[in-house]
Design an enzyme around this catalytic site. Sequence first.
Site, PDB file in Angstrom:
ATOM      1  N   ASP A 233      57.856  63.238 -24.940  1.00 25.49           N
ATOM      2  CA  ASP A 233      57.926  61.801 -25.211  1.00 25.49           C
ATOM      3  C   ASP A 233      56.883  60.995 -24.461  1.00 25.49           C
ATOM      4  OD1 ASP A 233      60.054  62.184 -26.902  1.00 25.49           O
ATOM      5  OD2 ASP A 233      61.578  61.758 -25.386  1.00 25.49           O
TER       6      ASP A 233
ATOM      7  N   ARG B 295      63.627  59.533 -27.912  1.00 20.39           N
ATOM      8  CA  ARG B 295      64.988  59.007 -27.791  1.00 20.39           C
ATOM      9  C   ARG B 295      65.001  57.646 -27.100  1.00 20.39           C
ATOM     10  NH1 ARG B 295      69.292  60.792 -25.623  1.00 20.39           N
ATOM     11  NH2 ARG B 295      69.277  62.770 -26.745  1.00 20.39           N
TER      12      ARG B 295
END
Length: 510
Positions: A279, A324
């Site tokens: 990420d 996320r």
Amino acid sequence: HEFVGEVFCGRMAEERLGRILGHLSLAPAAGEEKAKNMAKELQHAVTTRQLPLRKPEFQKLLSPCDLKVSEIKTLRCDHIKDYIPDLQYRANHPERAKIMNVPRCYNRFTEDDEFVMLDLIRKDGSGTTGAGLVRAGARSAVPWRRGEVNAAIVTCGGLCPGLNVVINQIVETLYYNYGVNNIYGIKWGFRGIWNNEEPWLRLTPDSVLGIHELGGTILGSSRGGFNLPKMVDALLDKNVNQLYVIGGDGTHRGAHAIYLEGKRRKAKLAVACVPKTIDNDVGIIDHSFGFHTAVEKAVDAIRSSVVEASCIPNGIGVVKLMGREAGFIAAHAVLSSRRVDLCLVPEVSVELDGEDGVLNYLYRTTKKQGYAVVVVAEGAGVSMMKATQKRDESGNIRLPSIGQFLKQKINAYFKSKGEKANIKYHDPSYMIRSVPANAADSVMCNILAENAVHGAMAGYTGFTSGLVNNRSVYIPIPAITATSPVRLNPMGRTWERVCNDTQQPHKGLY
């Protein structure tokens, strides 16, 4: 001596000067000839390797500025000598790496007082104090006897392109540069340190040959399994004194706990990390390895979605990507593809309904160009869906499916208009992280892994190896955990570029 010092620093300058004086002291004229030849080589080095700031033609272009930095505060890394003061050092002579034996080897050693500026951008109001990080690299002396080092490598958390490259480079640097023979690979993350379910792998340059071309990690990975007393007991029982941990901010917290426990026990145990996160949400560093590979593969999925959506009436392609809590992959994939109409990320709230809502925007875009493409990060719009309290083994909340949620909402909106939306849903989440690293990420992995070894061999511990302002540095783990995870700035330039590219409604997203 001053002439040599302009080009080379420290030990390198002294060695080069010593060779010149040695040749000049020879009785025959041949000695003088050798010295002249070396002087010519040094003159060439001045013109080709001198820093731009030292070149007269560059100096003429500079003008005075009122901004000043009078003090640099440094993020110093912990060192084994902090709690074992009677360490014995030896000169860092190359063991099996032939290049290190070449006198002209570039920047052979880095001094402990070399730092890299953290806050490069200065303006009025910045003050006169700057922040610096310890520069990474091999040191001239190491606190390890020959044959003393027993090293272990562990990979934790989710997969990421480049893990095998990091493993490969750690093994090769230990073996070739420092002559380490005992290198172990720990299977299945932190739990593999202590549970004895599977024996550790014995790693050598031969056993890791070619693994850089493979996705995933040859050591396997997992979440959870952290048991501090058992892990430290197992490491010390097996005489491990260097532990290399590859993982994200949660893994860094675990690695720091291992370091602190080893310090409490006065164990000579160096804990070195290499930051890993698909990420790209680890703080301080420029970016994490594997990120650009993931973006590259995400763009392939977007291209497929464009083709699918544009070949059917009222076609809408929905691509769900990893992220996320941080939308870096989605944002950068959108900027790279330049074919996306709507980008949704966790950092920006989503308004579905209304004139400036997402659903109406998609309907108008489809009517205008015949199709639309949406890229959504997995954590986007969680506030719109029913939250779940279930967590995975790392403690992360299990996210509801934003892709399926959007699909239902889009279908319902088009139906309310008396039309049908043909939605093509793409979910390449795990495909973008399980591939081998591309060329750029592979080079980055080499740099990070090599410097992690140099740091541990120098005696540093409780640190991570990173790139900051495109320079190799050592960062104390607490500095990483204090600044992680980072988020995409919804008021920053990257998001501004995304909105300019997609032309999506700002009011519906801010």
